[in-house]
Design an enzyme around this catalytic site. Structure first.
Site, PDB file in Angstrom:
ATOM      1  N   GLU A   1      25.950  64.556  40.841  1.00  0.00           N
ATOM      2  CA  GLU A   1      24.854  64.197  41.746  1.00  0.00           C
ATOM      3  C   GLU A   1      25.183  62.876  42.416  1.00  0.00           C
ATOM      4  OE1 GLU A   1      22.305  64.945  38.560  1.00  0.00           O
ATOM      5  OE2 GLU A   1      23.464  66.709  39.079  1.00  0.00           O
TER       6      GLU A   1
ATOM      7  N   ASP B   1      12.522  56.079  39.422  1.00  0.00           N
ATOM      8  CA  ASP B   1      13.675  55.504  38.738  1.00  0.00           C
ATOM      9  C   ASP B   1      13.360  54.209  38.016  1.00  0.00           C
ATOM     10  OD1 ASP B   1      15.992  57.241  39.252  1.00  0.00           O
ATOM     11  OD2 ASP B   1      15.451  56.896  41.340  1.00  0.00           O
TER      12      ASP B   1
END
Ligand SMILES: Cc1ncc(COP(=O)(O)O)c(C=O)c1O
Lengths: 393, 255
Positions: B45, B56
């Site tokens: 990714e 995140d």
């Protein structure tokens, strides 16, 4: 066409819920239930009683005679500055704390910029005896020390947001991350008409008491429910949404939204989202926001910490794009002078956010018999040091 | 998409790495991809940096911030990836937030992905409903597989719905948490891994979030087809740069 939200959570092209899957269960739970809960008789009763006995509503609609004379038109001030804790923000936090209780949540998180929404959230959490965590940008913690102290006195935990630009937008990111990490017991009390659907609509409905009262009060004073114009400052847009709410679909009432131009729209230090923003996604909502060509969100600037947000609520993005709202931006300097002037003319020291709305009369002319209601969203106590520095008081 | 399907059809547990494009140095993107493939990583990714990555934790926030300071942009990423398919065979997936993609233009973005040989996309803040209604046709036109997330709180009904619209794999978020947690997996989490595997979904599941070492990788792949490591890898890059990619991969999945 209505300017209210549609069933899918959109205002025209704007709104929706662009959220990571981790937030889906919480946001979906709220979406499914908020209207039903708000309609419950027991909810309405408790909400109205608290607004009356605790917040101090209805707030007066005050005819500002000397101010009106100066500008040759009829100006009424909706006195949200007289609310408990000093601004309209508490209308929303009272509503949301009751919502959180009915959803069975026992932990509250919030973001704050200037600290007004943080104080309003800490206040209702103290009132209900519920744990309260407020995220605040590290930079804002430094420049808004009195509000940090107030939140602490009220029993809240203030957590510095150290990521990104360390201001309101990052405090909002941190609150969202907290919600991701605490998916079961926590309710997030957003402070404006921003965020994923149903937040913009829910917050607007809690603030709608402002225009509900204006209608009744104007009828008493002028024998008409509708002013010619409603004017409000727009950061995220909650006080404005409340002031416009019952007039959105009444075209005879002009809607004027006032944004912070900071040091000037083209100065690179501004928060005038309608002028500088493009369509995009911020904090789960499709709306207008200030961003780079590459889609990175940029840091806004305004002397007023409450208007220092890079987006606007989707309702306002739609009012702008559709032309229903007239958008005006006001510089730091014009706002500061308007605040000082109101103090001298009417004996009212406004929050600097609200001063932006008062400043439009210099250039935007109204007819002599126009009735213009300005939402005075907050009082200036929190801004004294800024006024002192600016005017060498 | 076929590359993803072929990889998933392999009879082994898969290991995938997430890294942020343009970090630690702006021109590291391609060399990291090549080194990861060389060391046996099954698919990658590539993180498209964003100013406000709200799913995140601190590690990926920081790597995104550095990448942006390094001058990374969407356009630059596509320039870096030009020609990558002459050298790299494993599936490449771009993981990014929706706003930069919207600004690039969704169709232009998909077209550029297809042109450089990207196989799929993971866009955490593009919900499946919006995708279906507005964007699915475009993604499919360019042969891109859009990967959706599920979490321990996702209802069975919704998991089945997501499974029905997914092509490739389902990204199974391990715990209710942003990326970068290193707490390890509780029994409850492992029960969730089992529960999902027993649903016999059409699409294989790959676990992500909170996998940081051999132990958590092992637990995640006990029931799932594979696992993705992000923050732990980025931290490693932080301290010892890419010459140690080999060591890192070995520490997770000894040959
Ligand atoms: C007095 C006052 N007015 C206005 C605002 C701006 O918020 P909104 O645009 O949501 O009304 C704030 C925010 O802190 C405020 O304190």
């Amino acid at each position: 066409m209505s300017y209210q939200v549609d069933e899918k959570g959109y205002y025209g092209d704007f709104g929706g819920a662009y959220i990571p899957e981790m937030l889906y269960p919480n946001v979906e739970e709220l979406r499914r239930q908020y209207l039903d809960i708000m309609k419950e008789e027991s909810f309405q009763k408790e909400f109205k009683e608290l607004l009356r006995d605790y917040v101090g509503r209805p707030t007066p609609l005050y005819y500002a005679e000397r101010f009106s004379k100066k500008y040759g038109t009829k100006v009424y001030l909706k006195r949200e500055d007289l609310c408990h804790t000093g601004a309209h923000k508490i209308n929303n936090t009272v509503g949301q704390i009751l919502m959180a209780k009915r959803l069975g949540k026992n932990r509250i998180i919030a973001e704050t910029g200037a600290g007004q929404h943080g104080v309003a959230t800490a206040t209702v959490c103290a009132l209900m005896g519920i744990e309260c965590i407020v995220y605040m940008g590290e930079i804002d913690i430094d420049r808004q020390a009195p509000n940090v102290a107030r939140m602490k006195m009220l029993g809240a935990t203030v957590i510095p947001a150290k990521s990104g630009s360390r201001t309101l937008k990052d405090a909002t990111n941190e609150a969202i991350r907290d919600w991701i990490n605490n998916p079961v017991d926590t309710h997030y009390i957003i402070g404006s008409v921003v965020g994923p659907h149903p937040y913009p609509d829910m917050v607007a409905r809690f603030q709608a008491v402002i225009s509900e009262e204006i209608k009744v009060q104007l009828k008493e004073k002028e024998n008409r429910e509708n002013p010619d114009y409603v004017v409000a400052c727009v950061g995220g847009g909650s006080n404005a949404a409340g002031a416009y709410f019952h007039y959105l679909d009444t075209p005879e009432v002009g809607i004027i939204a006032v944004e912070a131009a900071g040091k000037g729209i083209d100065s690179g230090e501004s928060a005038a989202t309608s002028a500088l923003g493009k369509e995009g996604i911020i904090h789960g909502s499709k709306t207008l926001l200030m961003q780079s060509e590459d889609g990175q969100i940029t840091e806004p600037y305004s002397i007023s910490a409450g208007l220092d947000y890079p987006g606007v609520g989707p309702m306002h993005a739609n009012l702008f794009r559709s032309g229903r709202g007239e958008f005006i931006s006001i510089t730091d300097d014009a706002a500061m002078k308007a605040g000082l002037q109101l103090a001298k003319l009417e004996g009212i020291i406004p929050a600097i956010e609200s001063s932006h709305a008062l400043a439009i009369f210099e250039d935007r002319k109204f007819k002599e018999d126009d009735i213009v209601v300005v939402n005075l969203s907050g009082r200036g106590d929190k801004d004294l040091s800024t006024y002192i520095d600016y005017f060498q008081l | 998409m076929n590359r993803i399907k072929n990889t998933l059809a392999q009879n082994t547990k898969l290991l995938s790495i997430y890294f942020t494009a343009g970090y630690p140095e702006p021109e590291d993107t391609v060399s990291i991809i090549k080194d990861l493939e060389k060391n046996g990583i099954d698919f990658i990714e590539i993180g498209l940096p964003f100013s406000d990555p709200l799913a995140d934790g601190p590690t990926i926030q920081e790597s995104s911030g550095v990448a942006l300071k390094n001058g990374m942009t969407t356009k630059k990423l596509f320039q870096q990836l030009e020609g990558i398919r002459e050298e790299v065979e494993i599936p490449l997936i771009i993981m990014g937030y929706f706003n930069p993609i919207l600004q690039f233009g969704v169709e232009a973005f998909c077209q550029s992905c297809a042109a450089v040989g990207i196989d799929g996309l993971i866009i955490p803040d593009l919900p499946v409903e919006e995708y279906n209604e507005k964007y699915r046709e475009i993604f499919e036109k360019y042969g891109l597989s859009n990967i959706f997330l599920i979490t321990p709180q996702t209802s069975e009904e919704r998991i089945r719905f997501i499974d029905s619209v997914s092509e490739g794999f389902i990204y199974m978020v391990s715990t209710a948490s942003v990326t970068g947690s290193t707490k390890g997996f509780t029994k409850e989490t492992r029960d969730y891994f089992r529960r999902i595997s027993e649903m016999k979904l059409r699409n294989p599941q790959i676990v992500g979030f909170g996998i940081s070492d051999k132990e958590t990788y092992g637990q995640a792949t006990e029931f799932a087809k594979g696992a993705i490591i992000g923050s732990a890898f980025i931290k490693h890059l932080n301290s010892s740069r890419k010459q140690d990619i080999a060591d890192f991969v070995k520490s997770i999945r000894p040959v």
